[in-house]
Design a protein around this motif. Structure first.
Motif, PDB file in Angstrom:
ATOM      1  N   HIS A   1       0.996  -1.099   0.023  1.00  0.00           N
ATOM      2  CA  HIS A   1       0.190  -0.032  -0.003  1.00  0.00           C
ATOM      3  C   HIS A   1       0.843   1.542  -0.117  1.00  0.00           C
ATOM      4  O   HIS A   1       2.124   1.153   0.157  1.00  0.00           O
ATOM      5  CB  HIS A   1      -0.771   0.035   1.174  1.00  0.00           C
ATOM      6  N   SER A   2       0.495   2.639  -0.105  1.00  0.00           N
ATOM      7  CA  SER A   2       1.001   3.662  -0.206  1.00  0.00           C
ATOM      8  C   SER A   2       1.197   4.296   1.035  1.00  0.00           C
ATOM      9  O   SER A   2       1.692   5.626   1.104  1.00  0.00           O
ATOM     10  CB  SER A   2       0.215   4.708  -1.192  1.00  0.00           C
ATOM     11  N   MET A   3       1.147   3.568   1.991  1.00  0.00           N
ATOM     12  CA  MET A   3       1.382   4.284   3.306  1.00  0.00           C
ATOM     13  C   MET A   3       2.393   3.903   4.288  1.00  0.00           C
ATOM     14  O   MET A   3       2.942   2.614   3.798  1.00  0.00           O
ATOM     15  CB  MET A   3      -0.087   4.148   4.361  1.00  0.00           C
ATOM     16  N   TYR A   4       2.713   4.368   5.277  1.00  0.00           N
ATOM     17  CA  TYR A   4       3.783   3.772   5.912  1.00  0.00           C
ATOM     18  C   TYR A   4       2.838   2.976   7.180  1.00  0.00           C
ATOM     19  O   TYR A   4       1.651   3.408   7.601  1.00  0.00           O
ATOM     20  CB  TYR A   4       4.442   4.944   6.873  1.00  0.00           C
ATOM     21  N   GLU A   5       3.631   1.932   7.658  1.00  0.00           N
ATOM     22  CA  GLU A   5       3.043   1.235   8.736  1.00  0.00           C
ATOM     23  C   GLU A   5       3.970   0.755   9.926  1.00  0.00           C
ATOM     24  O   GLU A   5       4.955   0.387   9.719  1.00  0.00           O
ATOM     25  CB  GLU A   5       2.574  -0.161   8.023  1.00  0.00           C
ATOM     26  N   ILE A   6       3.252   0.953  11.063  1.00  0.00           N
ATOM     27  CA  ILE A   6       3.887   0.660  12.123  1.00  0.00           C
ATOM     28  C   ILE A   6       3.240  -0.707  12.810  1.00  0.00           C
ATOM     29  O   ILE A   6       1.972  -0.548  13.043  1.00  0.00           O
ATOM     30  CB  ILE A   6       3.985   1.615  13.322  1.00  0.00           C
TER      31      ILE A   6
END
Length: 306
Positions: free
Chosen positions: A41-46
């Motif tokens: 996906h086009s987001m950052y993930e923690i």
């Protein structure tokens, strides 16, 4: 003769203009058979492990997460997950996007993905993640009141600040001379957008603008374009357009300013010119973008629920 009063700044902070979205924030407890297929996906993930063990494959590399371990997954990274133990596991996931080029540059400096529970980054983020987790569990049973929503915003800013701070401390990357020059060019471009935002006009032609940057760095305009392309993969002018777009999106999302006013603030002489340019960038008009940004996002590839 009347003596003129004197004043001196004791301190000053820059204006804060950051556009971010917090998406797909959730905690989940799953059994040992639960899996999530490969995706990106086009987001950052923690991705923070709270109980049990799980396996996450990121860009073909296997990472085994235990309690307290953290994965920081950047946009475009392919990843999938499965349980690694017989009892299932509990995790907390935060997806976010940030429309700020200098901030994203810091997020992308260090390429590490896995941070064990005893690492400085995992420990530095645990307080903010715990706050968000507690607020998320409250939201499951009832809507959050305005006061709790502000606590979410405060925790997110604390989380992002801690993330960038820890990444900048742990990274061992030394910038090459070319990368250092490209960063200075990027900073001057961002400064020019701040100037446009304050003064509502672009006083120089594109050619003069590039010449001024080149002169300040003791380079030729062709060197500025070549070095920036080699490091950032695009021309300085395109980087300026992207920075202006990010600012336009932020103003449309986070303010009630009219589109005419936003166009003026970004240096466009007419609303029509701004609208044509915005549609060329995004495929939709500014008014449509504003309407869509105010609607709740549906679950989908860019709004993960895993």
């Amino acid at each position: 003769m009347t003596k003129l009063s004197e004043a001196a700044y004791l301190g000053r902070l820059p204006d804060v203009r950051m556009s971010f979205q917090l998406l797909g924030l959730h905690a989940r407890k799953v059994d040992s058979r639960w899996t999530y297929p490969s995706h990106e996906h086009s987001m950052y993930e923690i991705h923070w492990m709270m109980d049990g063990e799980m396996n996450m494959v990121v860009n073909g590399q296997l990472y085994k997460q235990s309690v307290g371990d953290l994965l920081f997954i950047r946009p475009g990274m392919t990843h999938s997950c499965t349980c690694a133990g017989p009892q299932g596991f509990t995790y907390f996931s935060v997806h976010f996007s940030v429309h700020d080029t200098s901030f994203c540059r810091e997020l992308n400096r260090c390429k590490d993905i896995y941070y064990p529970a005893d690492s400085a980054l995992a420990q530095g983020l645990s307080s903010s993640l715990s706050t968000l987790y507690n607020l998320a569990t409250e939201h499951l049973s009832s809507p959050l009141p305005a006061s709790k929503q502000m606590r979410v915003h405060a925790a997110v800013f604390e989380l992002l600040g801690s993330l960038v701070g820890q990444l900048s401390q742990t990274t061992s990357i030394t910038l090459s001379r070319k990368e250092s020059i490209a960063r200075q060019i990027a900073e001057q471009i961002e400064d020019s957008v701040r100037y446009i935002h304050l003064h509502g006009e672009i006083q120089e032609t594109e050619r003069t603008w590039i010449q001024d940057i080149a002169k300040s760095l003791n380079l030729s305009p062709s060197q500025v374009n070549r070095i920036f392309r080699q490091v950032y993969g695009r021309a300085p002018r395109k980087f300026l357009s992207e920075t202006l777009l990010n600012e336009a999106q932020r103003l449309l999302k986070q303010t009630d300013l009219s589109i005419d006013h936003i166009a003026m603030m970004l240096g466009y002489k007419t609303n029509a010119h701004f609208s044509r340019q915005f549609k060329r960038w995004t495929g939709i008009a500014p008014s449509e973008f504003r309407i869509h940004s105010q609607q709740p996002s549906a679950a989908g590839p860019d709004h993960p629920d895993y």
